[in-house]
Scaffold this motif. Sequence first.
Motif, PDB file in Angstrom:
ATOM      1  N   ARG A  14      83.213  58.578  36.999  1.00 36.73           N
ATOM      2  CA  ARG A  14      82.752  57.664  37.011  1.00 36.73           C
ATOM      3  C   ARG A  14      81.553  56.704  36.701  1.00 36.73           C
ATOM      4  O   ARG A  14      81.441  55.517  36.915  1.00 36.73           O
ATOM      5  CB  ARG A  14      81.824  58.515  38.303  1.00 36.73           C
ATOM      6  N   LEU A  15      81.501  57.318  35.038  1.00 42.97           N
ATOM      7  CA  LEU A  15      80.520  56.806  34.261  1.00 42.97           C
ATOM      8  C   LEU A  15      81.465  54.944  33.809  1.00 42.97           C
ATOM      9  O   LEU A  15      80.686  54.124  33.104  1.00 42.97           O
ATOM     10  CB  LEU A  15      80.352  57.474  32.862  1.00 42.97           C
ATOM     11  N   ARG A  16      82.419  55.731  33.828  1.00 44.20           N
ATOM     12  CA  ARG A  16      83.162  54.243  33.212  1.00 44.20           C
ATOM     13  C   ARG A  16      82.986  53.785  31.669  1.00 44.20           C
ATOM     14  O   ARG A  16      83.614  52.801  31.401  1.00 44.20           O
ATOM     15  CB  ARG A  16      83.330  52.791  34.191  1.00 44.20           C
ATOM     16  N   GLU A  17      82.898  54.768  30.834  1.00 44.94           N
ATOM     17  CA  GLU A  17      83.005  54.825  29.565  1.00 44.94           C
ATOM     18  C   GLU A  17      84.220  54.265  28.480  1.00 44.94           C
ATOM     19  O   GLU A  17      84.121  53.954  27.981  1.00 44.94           O
ATOM     20  CB  GLU A  17      81.728  54.961  28.523  1.00 44.94           C
TER      21      GLU A  17
ATOM     22  N   PRO B  54      88.241  55.538  29.790  1.00 40.83           N
ATOM     23  CA  PRO B  54      89.058  55.091  31.072  1.00 40.83           C
ATOM     24  C   PRO B  54      90.206  56.683  31.143  1.00 40.83           C
ATOM     25  O   PRO B  54      89.745  57.797  30.950  1.00 40.83           O
ATOM     26  CB  PRO B  54      91.028  54.416  30.296  1.00 40.83           C
ATOM     27  N   VAL B  55      89.794  57.049  32.554  1.00 45.71           N
ATOM     28  CA  VAL B  55      90.405  57.720  33.513  1.00 45.71           C
ATOM     29  C   VAL B  55      91.158  58.744  32.858  1.00 45.71           C
ATOM     30  O   VAL B  55      91.242  59.982  33.038  1.00 45.71           O
ATOM     31  CB  VAL B  55      90.502  57.640  34.586  1.00 45.71           C
ATOM     32  N   LYS B  56      92.142  58.244  31.741  1.00 43.21           N
ATOM     33  CA  LYS B  56      93.564  58.521  32.033  1.00 43.21           C
ATOM     34  C   LYS B  56      93.473  59.352  30.134  1.00 43.21           C
ATOM     35  O   LYS B  56      93.331  60.749  30.171  1.00 43.21           O
ATOM     36  CB  LYS B  56      94.521  57.314  31.666  1.00 43.21           C
ATOM     37  N   GLU B  57      92.412  59.097  29.235  1.00 41.27           N
ATOM     38  CA  GLU B  57      91.904  59.032  28.011  1.00 41.27           C
ATOM     39  C   GLU B  57      90.770  60.624  28.763  1.00 41.27           C
ATOM     40  O   GLU B  57      91.396  61.833  27.499  1.00 41.27           O
ATOM     41  CB  GLU B  57      91.313  58.143  28.005  1.00 41.27           C
ATOM     42  N   ILE B  58      90.157  60.442  29.503  1.00 38.40           N
ATOM     43  CA  ILE B  58      89.450  61.227  29.515  1.00 38.40           C
ATOM     44  C   ILE B  58      90.101  62.831  30.299  1.00 38.40           C
ATOM     45  O   ILE B  58      90.215  63.715  30.342  1.00 38.40           O
ATOM     46  CB  ILE B  58      87.627  60.513  31.212  1.00 38.40           C
ATOM     47  N   ALA B  59      91.345  62.246  31.024  1.00 33.23           N
ATOM     48  CA  ALA B  59      92.278  63.340  31.946  1.00 33.23           C
ATOM     49  C   ALA B  59      92.632  64.045  30.723  1.00 33.23           C
ATOM     50  O   ALA B  59      92.766  65.455  30.605  1.00 33.23           O
ATOM     51  CB  ALA B  59      92.920  63.275  32.555  1.00 33.23           C
ATOM     52  N   ALA B  60      93.376  63.636  29.871  1.00 31.09           N
ATOM     53  CA  ALA B  60      93.741  63.638  28.518  1.00 31.09           C
ATOM     54  C   ALA B  60      93.416  64.618  27.443  1.00 31.09           C
ATOM     55  O   ALA B  60      92.788  65.460  27.442  1.00 31.09           O
ATOM     56  CB  ALA B  60      95.105  63.318  28.142  1.00 31.09           C
ATOM     57  N   ASP B  61      92.189  64.899  27.288  1.00 33.89           N
ATOM     58  CA  ASP B  61      90.701  64.923  26.689  1.00 33.89           C
ATOM     59  C   ASP B  61      90.866  66.585  27.256  1.00 33.89           C
ATOM     60  O   ASP B  61      89.852  67.507  26.577  1.00 33.89           O
ATOM     61  CB  ASP B  61      89.585  64.514  26.221  1.00 33.89           C
ATOM     62  N   LEU B  62      90.697  65.999  28.703  1.00 32.67           N
ATOM     63  CA  LEU B  62      90.026  67.600  29.112  1.00 32.67           C
ATOM     64  C   LEU B  62      91.560  68.918  29.695  1.00 32.67           C
ATOM     65  O   LEU B  62      91.293  69.259  30.021  1.00 32.67           O
ATOM     66  CB  LEU B  62      89.218  66.967  30.830  1.00 32.67           C
ATOM     67  N   GLY B  63      92.008  68.298  28.813  1.00 38.41           N
ATOM     68  CA  GLY B  63      93.777  68.970  29.601  1.00 38.41           C
ATOM     69  C   GLY B  63      93.838  69.326  31.413  1.00 38.41           C
ATOM     70  O   GLY B  63      94.961  70.431  30.644  1.00 38.41           O
ATOM     71  N   ILE B  64      93.545  67.913  31.993  1.00 40.16           N
ATOM     72  CA  ILE B  64      94.622  68.073  33.256  1.00 40.16           C
ATOM     73  C   ILE B  64      94.986  66.579  33.276  1.00 40.16           C
ATOM     74  O   ILE B  64      95.123  65.527  32.758  1.00 40.16           O
ATOM     75  CB  ILE B  64      93.609  67.997  34.079  1.00 40.16           C
ATOM     76  N   SER B  65      96.218  66.250  34.833  1.00 39.44           N
ATOM     77  CA  SER B  65      96.866  65.325  34.870  1.00 39.44           C
ATOM     78  C   SER B  65      95.392  63.614  34.676  1.00 39.44           C
ATOM     79  O   SER B  65      95.234  64.345  35.335  1.00 39.44           O
ATOM     80  CB  SER B  65      97.690  65.202  35.442  1.00 39.44           C
ATOM     81  N   GLU B  66      96.015  62.550  34.688  1.00 38.74           N
ATOM     82  CA  GLU B  66      95.178  61.852  35.714  1.00 38.74           C
ATOM     83  C   GLU B  66      95.621  61.680  37.155  1.00 38.74           C
ATOM     84  O   GLU B  66      94.175  62.142  37.438  1.00 38.74           O
ATOM     85  CB  GLU B  66      96.354  60.708  35.114  1.00 38.74           C
TER      86      GLU B  66
END
Length: 69
Positions: A19-22, A24-36
């Motif tokens: 939600r911070l939108r700093e 992309p969601v895709k990038e955050i998900a990949a970093d966390l090891g989960i799917s978008e």
Amino acid sequence: MRAKRYPAEFRERAGELARLRERPVKEIAADLGISEQTLHNWMKQADIDAGRREGLTTEERAELVRLRR
């Protein structure tokens, strides 16, 4: 195969990061090891639980599962 369960705190923090939108969601998900899609689902459920969106809350879903058993 059963879906992996993540702690509520992990799901909440992941949604906050998205939600911070700093980034992309895709990038955050990949970093966390989960799917978008998983991250989008968590964000949607958080909105429902907070009353910002229509749908069954987490508690209501859990109650339905209990009743069906």
